[in-house]
Design a protein around this motif. Structure first.
Motif, PDB file in Angstrom:
ATOM      1  N   ASN A  60       0.894  -1.194   0.087  1.00  0.00           N
ATOM      2  CA  ASN A  60      -0.047   0.052  -0.091  1.00  0.00           C
ATOM      3  C   ASN A  60       0.967   1.262   0.011  1.00  0.00           C
ATOM      4  OD1 ASN A  60      -2.535  -1.554   0.386  1.00  0.00           O
ATOM      5  ND2 ASN A  60      -1.434  -2.138   2.394  1.00  0.00           N
ATOM      6  N   ARG A  61       0.554   2.197  -0.651  1.00  0.00           N
ATOM      7  CA  ARG A  61       1.464   3.443  -0.872  1.00  0.00           C
ATOM      8  C   ARG A  61       1.318   4.254   0.409  1.00  0.00           C
ATOM      9  NH1 ARG A  61       1.302   7.742  -5.524  1.00  0.00           N
ATOM     10  NH2 ARG A  61       1.435   5.699  -6.906  1.00  0.00           N
ATOM     11  N   ILE A  62       2.400   4.514   1.083  1.00  0.00           N
ATOM     12  CA  ILE A  62       2.491   5.420   2.095  1.00  0.00           C
ATOM     13  C   ILE A  62       2.371   6.884   1.965  1.00  0.00           C
ATOM     14  CG2 ILE A  62       3.469   5.837   4.297  1.00  0.00           C
ATOM     15  CD1 ILE A  62       4.869   3.265   4.191  1.00  0.00           C
ATOM     16  N   GLY A  63       3.411   7.216   0.867  1.00  0.00           N
ATOM     17  CA  GLY A  63       3.343   8.725   0.605  1.00  0.00           C
ATOM     18  C   GLY A  63       4.832   8.892  -0.131  1.00  0.00           C
ATOM     19  N   THR A  64       5.172   9.905  -0.601  1.00  0.00           N
ATOM     20  CA  THR A  64       6.340  10.187  -1.474  1.00  0.00           C
ATOM     21  C   THR A  64       7.395  10.897  -0.424  1.00  0.00           C
ATOM     22  OG1 THR A  64       5.663  12.441  -1.984  1.00  0.00           O
ATOM     23  CG2 THR A  64       4.508  10.740  -3.263  1.00  0.00           C
ATOM     24  N   LYS A  65       8.501  10.979  -1.275  1.00  0.00           N
ATOM     25  CA  LYS A  65       9.803  11.721  -0.513  1.00  0.00           C
ATOM     26  C   LYS A  65       9.396  13.310  -0.078  1.00  0.00           C
ATOM     27  CE  LYS A  65      13.644  12.673  -2.434  1.00  0.00           C
ATOM     28  NZ  LYS A  65      15.361  12.367  -2.843  1.00  0.00           N
ATOM     29  N   SER A  66       8.709  13.767  -0.975  1.00  0.00           N
ATOM     30  CA  SER A  66       8.201  14.945  -0.654  1.00  0.00           C
ATOM     31  C   SER A  66       7.333  15.310   0.499  1.00  0.00           C
ATOM     32  CB  SER A  66       7.562  15.670  -1.920  1.00  0.00           C
ATOM     33  OG  SER A  66       7.113  17.142  -1.847  1.00  0.00           O
ATOM     34  N   SER A  67       6.006  14.073   0.183  1.00  0.00           N
ATOM     35  CA  SER A  67       4.803  14.578   1.189  1.00  0.00           C
ATOM     36  C   SER A  67       5.365  14.184   2.586  1.00  0.00           C
ATOM     37  CB  SER A  67       3.686  13.647   0.873  1.00  0.00           C
ATOM     38  OG  SER A  67       3.821  12.328   0.743  1.00  0.00           O
ATOM     39  N   LEU A  68       6.391  13.178   2.791  1.00  0.00           N
ATOM     40  CA  LEU A  68       6.833  12.799   4.059  1.00  0.00           C
ATOM     41  C   LEU A  68       8.256  13.529   4.430  1.00  0.00           C
ATOM     42  CD1 LEU A  68       5.877   9.094   3.601  1.00  0.00           C
ATOM     43  CD2 LEU A  68       4.795  10.556   5.134  1.00  0.00           C
ATOM     44  N   SER A  69       8.570  14.657   3.873  1.00  0.00           N
ATOM     45  CA  SER A  69       9.758  14.791   3.895  1.00  0.00           C
ATOM     46  C   SER A  69      10.031  15.464   5.356  1.00  0.00           C
ATOM     47  CB  SER A  69      10.003  16.205   2.886  1.00  0.00           C
ATOM     48  OG  SER A  69       9.218  17.366   3.479  1.00  0.00           O
ATOM     49  N   ASP A  70       8.938  16.007   6.181  1.00  0.00           N
ATOM     50  CA  ASP A  70       9.283  16.354   7.583  1.00  0.00           C
ATOM     51  C   ASP A  70       9.487  15.143   8.504  1.00  0.00           C
ATOM     52  OD1 ASP A  70       6.371  15.347   7.006  1.00  0.00           O
ATOM     53  OD2 ASP A  70       5.946  16.052   8.840  1.00  0.00           O
ATOM     54  N   VAL A  71       9.190  14.263   8.197  1.00  0.00           N
ATOM     55  CA  VAL A  71       9.251  12.762   8.791  1.00  0.00           C
ATOM     56  C   VAL A  71      10.740  12.257   8.663  1.00  0.00           C
ATOM     57  CG1 VAL A  71       8.643  10.595   9.874  1.00  0.00           C
ATOM     58  CG2 VAL A  71       7.001  12.138   8.827  1.00  0.00           C
ATOM     59  N   ILE A  72      11.014  12.395   7.297  1.00  0.00           N
ATOM     60  CA  ILE A  72      12.286  11.944   6.996  1.00  0.00           C
ATOM     61  C   ILE A  72      13.536  12.827   7.611  1.00  0.00           C
ATOM     62  CG2 ILE A  72      13.782  11.513   4.775  1.00  0.00           C
ATOM     63  CD1 ILE A  72      11.207  10.765   3.473  1.00  0.00           C
ATOM     64  N   VAL A  73      13.389  13.903   7.503  1.00  0.00           N
ATOM     65  CA  VAL A  73      14.182  15.075   7.995  1.00  0.00           C
ATOM     66  C   VAL A  73      14.515  14.642   9.441  1.00  0.00           C
ATOM     67  CG1 VAL A  73      14.624  17.353   8.526  1.00  0.00           C
ATOM     68  CG2 VAL A  73      13.812  16.843   6.291  1.00  0.00           C
ATOM     69  N   GLU A  74      13.437  14.405  10.162  1.00  0.00           N
ATOM     70  CA  GLU A  74      13.616  14.063  11.742  1.00  0.00           C
ATOM     71  C   GLU A  74      14.421  12.816  11.814  1.00  0.00           C
ATOM     72  OE1 GLU A  74      10.036  13.972  13.847  1.00  0.00           O
ATOM     73  OE2 GLU A  74       9.285  15.829  12.996  1.00  0.00           O
ATOM     74  N   VAL A  75      14.091  11.745  10.958  1.00  0.00           N
ATOM     75  CA  VAL A  75      14.599  10.330  11.203  1.00  0.00           C
ATOM     76  C   VAL A  75      15.984  10.513  10.629  1.00  0.00           C
ATOM     77  CG1 VAL A  75      14.539   8.214  10.601  1.00  0.00           C
ATOM     78  CG2 VAL A  75      12.488   9.512  10.997  1.00  0.00           C
ATOM     79  N   THR A  76      16.523  11.209   9.599  1.00  0.00           N
ATOM     80  CA  THR A  76      17.693  10.988   8.825  1.00  0.00           C
ATOM     81  C   THR A  76      18.808  12.355   9.163  1.00  0.00           C
ATOM     82  OG1 THR A  76      17.110  12.175   6.916  1.00  0.00           O
ATOM     83  CG2 THR A  76      16.792   9.881   7.014  1.00  0.00           C
ATOM     84  N   ASN A  77      18.188  13.384   9.699  1.00  0.00           N
ATOM     85  CA  ASN A  77      18.899  14.466  10.124  1.00  0.00           C
ATOM     86  C   ASN A  77      19.565  15.165   8.877  1.00  0.00           C
ATOM     87  OD1 ASN A  77      18.770  14.612  12.854  1.00  0.00           O
ATOM     88  ND2 ASN A  77      20.329  13.105  12.916  1.00  0.00           N
ATOM     89  N   VAL A  78      19.011  14.660   7.584  1.00  0.00           N
ATOM     90  CA  VAL A  78      19.418  15.499   6.389  1.00  0.00           C
ATOM     91  C   VAL A  78      18.538  16.454   6.086  1.00  0.00           C
ATOM     92  CG1 VAL A  78      19.466  15.038   3.655  1.00  0.00           C
ATOM     93  CG2 VAL A  78      19.991  13.173   5.184  1.00  0.00           C
ATOM     94  N   PRO A  79      19.081  17.766   5.858  1.00  0.00           N
ATOM     95  CA  PRO A  79      18.491  19.194   5.541  1.00  0.00           C
ATOM     96  C   PRO A  79      17.455  18.664   4.539  1.00  0.00           C
ATOM     97  CG  PRO A  79      20.775  19.485   5.772  1.00  0.00           C
ATOM     98  CD  PRO A  79      20.410  17.836   5.760  1.00  0.00           C
ATOM     99  N   ALA A  80      16.256  19.540   4.663  1.00  0.00           N
ATOM    100  CA  ALA A  80      15.013  19.411   3.674  1.00  0.00           C
ATOM    101  C   ALA A  80      15.558  19.714   2.300  1.00  0.00           C
ATOM    102  CB  ALA A  80      13.961  20.262   3.988  1.00  0.00           C
TER     103      ALA A  80
END
Length: 279
Positions: free
Chosen positions: A177-197
């Motif tokens: 099932n699709r969860i989302g995209t790198k763009s739509s989930l960027s806020d979570v990904i930034v928190e998890v990875t510490n990579v700047p948006a």
């Protein structure tokens, strides 16, 4: 095998010559399902989708494709079948999957692919990220077991460059099932990875980030083979070097630093020592 000019693989004064690229046809050719891998020289590579995932038991290999009756009995078959179907339904004739698009019995091909991996993801039209440990129906911004932010995918070494290199990413849970995209989930990904948006979304060139900052993104990630803690960072730093499995993590990391220093005088590289790779 004839070498052809590299396409967009320049790193400072270093070029890695891409010999060929194997791509898996997204539609099986017969029943039982027979999947075909075609090889392309660099100048003839068609548009393709690409898969990012964490390996498990029973992955489908290039050799396995020669025995189609046995494919459905392997635990990795559904992953192959589902990613091919999604790609085909989206109009792609080909997809690249690392488990079955690399001849791992050839050290020359393995070396070529490891050095080209960043470019493979960068040049894809879309990357499907399959998260086998993410449960369906959970809020991707929630915490806890089975959630998006807790996925093992965020802890692995190779997936960092796949995240950064791929221009467009679609995330899927364990039931596809699709969860989302790198763009739509960027806020979570930034928190998890510490990579700047800005870097994550491609607004800022990754090479503009300091070496120490890029190293910090990978600091807590792990790899199955010790040397891969260095090899998985080659694309992130825009360098190329032959993989020498058996040299150990420390020596591999020292060689990586040496290659970086040939083309970059950023002093922050000295913040990171080879010993850090044992964590």
């Amino acid at each position: 095998m004839t070498s052809v000019p590299s396409q967009s693989l320049q790193s400072c004064n270093t070029y890695w010559i891409l010999l060929l690229m194997r791509l898996l046809r997204t539609t099986p050719t017969s029943t039982p399902s027979t999947y075909i891998v075609d090889s392309f020289s660099n100048k003839d590579i068609p548009p393709y989708a690409i898969l990012s995932h964490t390996w498990g038991d029973g992955e489908i290999t290039l050799a396995d494709l020669d025995s189609p009756p046995d494919l459905v009995n392997k635990s990795g078959y559904r992953k192959l079948e589902s990613s091919c179907k999604i790609a085909h339904d989206s109009g792609f004739t080909y997809i690249w999957i690392d488990t079955c698009c690399i001849d791992k019995s050839s050290s020359a091909e393995l070396s070529e692919v490891l050095n080209s991996m960043y470019a493979y993801y960068r040049d894809s039209v879309v990357c499907y990220v399959y998260l086998s440990d993410v449960s369906p129906g959970l809020d991707p911004r929630a915490s806890g077991k089975g959630t998006f932010r807790e996925s093992r995918w965020f802890t692995r070494g190779w997936t960092l460059q796949e995240l950064l290199a791929s221009p467009r990413i679609l995330f899927y849970d364990r039931e596809w099932n699709r969860i989302g995209t790198k763009s739509s989930l960027s806020d979570v990904i930034v928190e998890v990875t510490n990579v700047p948006a800005a870097v994550l979304l491609g607004h800022t060139d990754i090479q503009s980030a300091t070496i120490a900052l890029r190293m910090s993104w990978a600091a807590t990630r792990v790899t199955t083979r010790p040397e891969d803690v260095a090899y998985c960072l080659m694309g992130i730093f825009g360098v190329h070097m032959p993989p020498l499995y058996g040299e150990g993590a420390r020596r591999a990391f020292i060689r990586l630093q040496e290659e970086i220093l040939k083309h970059n005088d950023d002093p922050t590289i000295f913040v990171w020592k080879a010993a850090d790779t044992t964590r």
